[in-house]
Motif scaffolding. Structure first.
Motif, PDB file in Angstrom:
ATOM      1  N   LYS A 205       0.834  -1.212   0.000  1.00 53.61           N
ATOM      2  CA  LYS A 205       0.000   0.000   0.000  1.00 53.61           C
ATOM      3  C   LYS A 205       0.861   1.251   0.000  1.00 53.61           C
ATOM      4  O   LYS A 205       0.502   2.257  -0.626  1.00 53.61           O
ATOM      5  N   LEU A 206       1.986   1.203   0.690  1.00 54.56           N
ATOM      6  CA  LEU A 206       2.897   2.349   0.691  1.00 54.56           C
ATOM      7  C   LEU A 206       3.462   2.599  -0.704  1.00 54.56           C
ATOM      8  O   LEU A 206       3.567   3.751  -1.148  1.00 54.56           O
ATOM      9  N   ASN A 207       3.844   1.524  -1.390  1.00 57.39           N
ATOM     10  CA  ASN A 207       4.360   1.676  -2.751  1.00 57.39           C
ATOM     11  C   ASN A 207       3.300   2.244  -3.691  1.00 57.39           C
ATOM     12  O   ASN A 207       3.608   3.091  -4.536  1.00 57.39           O
ATOM     13  N   LYS A 208       2.070   1.777  -3.538  1.00 57.40           N
ATOM     14  CA  LYS A 208       0.981   2.290  -4.379  1.00 57.40           C
ATOM     15  C   LYS A 208       0.734   3.769  -4.090  1.00 57.40           C
ATOM     16  O   LYS A 208       0.579   4.580  -5.016  1.00 57.40           O
ATOM     17  N   PHE A 209       0.710   4.134  -2.814  1.00 51.17           N
ATOM     18  CA  PHE A 209       0.493   5.530  -2.454  1.00 51.17           C
ATOM     19  C   PHE A 209       1.657   6.395  -2.934  1.00 51.17           C
ATOM     20  O   PHE A 209       1.450   7.521  -3.416  1.00 51.17           O
ATOM     21  N   GLY A 210       2.879   5.879  -2.806  1.00 49.16           N
ATOM     22  CA  GLY A 210       4.037   6.625  -3.284  1.00 49.16           C
ATOM     23  C   GLY A 210       4.007   6.828  -4.791  1.00 49.16           C
ATOM     24  O   GLY A 210       4.375   7.900  -5.289  1.00 49.16           O
ATOM     25  N   PHE A 211       3.556   5.808  -5.526  1.00 48.18           N
ATOM     26  CA  PHE A 211       3.447   5.937  -6.987  1.00 48.18           C
ATOM     27  C   PHE A 211       2.419   6.996  -7.367  1.00 48.18           C
ATOM     28  O   PHE A 211       2.652   7.826  -8.256  1.00 48.18           O
ATOM     29  N   ASP A 212       1.269   6.986  -6.667  1.00 42.74           N
ATOM     30  CA  ASP A 212       0.239   7.985  -6.946  1.00 42.74           C
ATOM     31  C   ASP A 212       0.718   9.389  -6.582  1.00 42.74           C
ATOM     32  O   ASP A 212       0.418  10.360  -7.287  1.00 42.74           O
ATOM     33  N   LEU A 213       1.458   9.495  -5.464  1.00 43.26           N
ATOM     34  CA  LEU A 213       1.997  10.800  -5.084  1.00 43.26           C
ATOM     35  C   LEU A 213       2.990  11.306  -6.114  1.00 43.26           C
ATOM     36  O   LEU A 213       3.007  12.493  -6.453  1.00 43.26           O
ATOM     37  N   HIS A 214       3.825  10.412  -6.608  1.00 41.28           N
ATOM     38  CA  HIS A 214       4.808  10.805  -7.622  1.00 41.28           C
ATOM     39  C   HIS A 214       4.102  11.362  -8.855  1.00 41.28           C
ATOM     40  O   HIS A 214       4.505  12.398  -9.413  1.00 41.28           O
ATOM     41  N   ALA A 215       3.050  10.677  -9.276  1.00 35.94           N
ATOM     42  CA  ALA A 215       2.289  11.164 -10.432  1.00 35.94           C
ATOM     43  C   ALA A 215       1.637  12.510 -10.143  1.00 35.94           C
ATOM     44  O   ALA A 215       1.590  13.389 -11.013  1.00 35.94           O
ATOM     45  N   LEU A 216       1.151  12.675  -8.915  1.00 34.77           N
ATOM     46  CA  LEU A 216       0.524  13.939  -8.545  1.00 34.77           C
ATOM     47  C   LEU A 216       1.529  15.087  -8.549  1.00 34.77           C
ATOM     48  O   LEU A 216       1.244  16.173  -9.071  1.00 34.77           O
ATOM     49  N   PHE A 217       2.706  14.857  -8.009  1.00 36.27           N
ATOM     50  CA  PHE A 217       3.714  15.914  -7.948  1.00 36.27           C
ATOM     51  C   PHE A 217       4.265  16.267  -9.337  1.00 36.27           C
ATOM     52  O   PHE A 217       4.558  17.424  -9.612  1.00 36.27           O
ATOM     53  N   ILE A 218       4.392  15.269 -10.183  1.00 36.96           N
ATOM     54  CA  ILE A 218       5.018  15.497 -11.494  1.00 36.96           C
ATOM     55  C   ILE A 218       4.005  15.964 -12.535  1.00 36.96           C
ATOM     56  O   ILE A 218       4.277  16.878 -13.322  1.00 36.96           O
ATOM     57  N   THR A 219       2.829  15.333 -12.563  1.00 32.69           N
ATOM     58  CA  THR A 219       1.846  15.640 -13.602  1.00 32.69           C
ATOM     59  C   THR A 219       0.679  16.473 -13.097  1.00 32.69           C
ATOM     60  O   THR A 219      -0.103  16.988 -13.910  1.00 32.69           O
ATOM     61  N   GLY A 220       0.507  16.547 -11.772  1.00 36.27           N
ATOM     62  CA  GLY A 220      -0.617  17.289 -11.222  1.00 36.27           C
ATOM     63  C   GLY A 220      -1.884  16.484 -11.118  1.00 36.27           C
ATOM     64  O   GLY A 220      -2.944  17.022 -10.794  1.00 36.27           O
ATOM     65  N   ALA A 221      -1.812  15.166 -11.377  1.00 34.81           N
ATOM     66  CA  ALA A 221      -2.999  14.316 -11.310  1.00 34.81           C
ATOM     67  C   ALA A 221      -2.601  12.945 -10.791  1.00 34.81           C
ATOM     68  O   ALA A 221      -1.461  12.505 -10.937  1.00 34.81           O
ATOM     69  N   ARG A 222      -3.559  12.268 -10.172  1.00 37.24           N
ATOM     70  CA  ARG A 222      -3.328  10.913  -9.666  1.00 37.24           C
ATOM     71  C   ARG A 222      -3.356   9.921 -10.817  1.00 37.24           C
ATOM     72  O   ARG A 222      -4.155  10.041 -11.741  1.00 37.24           O
ATOM     73  N   SER A 223      -2.472   8.935 -10.744  1.00 39.53           N
ATOM     74  CA  SER A 223      -2.433   7.914 -11.787  1.00 39.53           C
ATOM     75  C   SER A 223      -3.352   6.778 -11.423  1.00 39.53           C
ATOM     76  O   SER A 223      -3.491   6.411 -10.259  1.00 39.53           O
ATOM     77  N   CYS A 224      -4.008   6.219 -12.414  1.00 36.74           N
ATOM     78  CA  CYS A 224      -4.864   5.052 -12.222  1.00 36.74           C
ATOM     79  C   CYS A 224      -4.527   4.050 -13.306  1.00 36.74           C
ATOM     80  O   CYS A 224      -4.303   4.410 -14.463  1.00 36.74           O
ATOM     81  N   SER A 225      -4.492   2.768 -12.933  1.00 36.61           N
ATOM     82  CA  SER A 225      -4.176   1.711 -13.898  1.00 36.61           C
ATOM     83  C   SER A 225      -5.450   1.035 -14.353  1.00 36.61           C
ATOM     84  O   SER A 225      -6.367   0.786 -13.569  1.00 36.61           O
ATOM     85  N   THR A 226      -5.525   0.743 -15.626  1.00 37.99           N
ATOM     86  CA  THR A 226      -6.684   0.089 -16.210  1.00 37.99           C
ATOM     87  C   THR A 226      -6.226  -1.087 -17.055  1.00 37.99           C
ATOM     88  O   THR A 226      -5.278  -0.963 -17.837  1.00 37.99           O
ATOM     89  N   GLU A 227      -6.877  -2.229 -16.880  1.00 39.88           N
ATOM     90  CA  GLU A 227      -6.528  -3.418 -17.657  1.00 39.88           C
ATOM     91  C   GLU A 227      -7.284  -3.413 -18.981  1.00 39.88           C
ATOM     92  O   GLU A 227      -8.494  -3.226 -19.025  1.00 39.88           O
TER      93      GLU A 227
END
Length: 242
Positions: A205-227
């Motif tokens: 969960k920490l890795n997932k939250f860190g990945f979403d935070l990274h996307a937020l800081f860099i792109t300004g939006a949360r990342s979501c994965s879709t299959e």
């Protein structure tokens, strides 16, 4: 009411130095393992509440300051968010020194990874105690068992007869030591396995939250994965921003 001549109290009173030493070691190991189990369980419970906020309440806020406030304090999710914010501010303040050497994405990634690694180290604290107790407690109890059997053989040899009253005490001592060793080792082993599974879930969960935070800081939006299922039936994971 007459005390049990073969109980724990009699074992302690009639036991010699080795018997008392083995019993003391097992009691200390049991206290240490239960202390680790209880404290780590409470720690993971607080982290679980924080992970729920990180997965829902944080992303329902309108700005980053409000989002960080929903995470609370003294938990790894709040620490990761603050680490990312600090990294962004540091990079912006020293842009003239850092932009030629390190991209903002790499700088934020390293800061978030360091915060996650620190939390991972905290989660592993105390696990070695449970592993050691679970693996060594049966053998410590076995030492008491062997010593009790030795006492039984000595009683038979000195009395010249294997009557029940001569061997009941030492054999009972041996069985009690075996039971004590197992009573200490079993909770430590189960606790270790349960905590390892919970730690892995928390780190994921920490890795997932860190990945979403990274996307937020860099792109300004949360990342979501879709299959997405391709023509050949293969699953393709597409990352999109929200």
């Amino acid at each position: 009411m007459q005390a049990n001549p073969y109980g724990l109290e009699s074992l302690w009173i009639q036991g010699d130095l080795i018997t008392k030493g083995v019993t003391t070691i097992l009691v200390v190991m049991s206290i240490a393992s239960w202390y680790v189990i209880v404290t780590k369980a409470l720690q993971l419970l607080s982290y679980r509440r924080a992970s729920h906020a990180a997965g829902h309440a944080f992303w329902d806020t309108t700005n980053l300051t409000e989002g960080v406030a929903t995470l609370g304090t003294n938990n790894p999710f709040s620490d990761i968010a603050h680490a990312g914010i600090t990294a962004m501010r540091h990079h912006a303040a020293h842009k003239g020194h850092l932009h030629d050497q390190l991209l903002v994405s790499d700088w934020v990634t390293m800061s978030l990874r360091q915060a996650i690694d620190e939390t991972s180290g905290k989660l592993q604290a105390g696990m070695a105690v449970l592993a050691s107790v679970g693996s060594t407690a049966p053998f410590v109890g076995l030492l008491g068992t062997v010593w009790g059997i030795y006492h039984a053989l000595v009683s038979i040899g000195t009395s010249g007869q294997a009557s029940i009253d001569k061997v009941a005490g030492p054999v009972g001592e041996a069985l009690i030591m075996t039971a004590l060793g197992l009573a200490v080792a079993i909770p430590a082993t189960f606790g270790y396995n349960a905590l390892v599974r919970s730690n892995k879930s928390t780190i994921a969960k920490l890795n997932k939250f860190g990945f979403d935070l990274h996307a937020l800081f860099i792109t300004g939006a949360r990342s979501c994965s879709t299959e997405i299922v391709g023509d050949n039936g293969a699953k393709i994971v597409a990352v999109r921003s929200t």
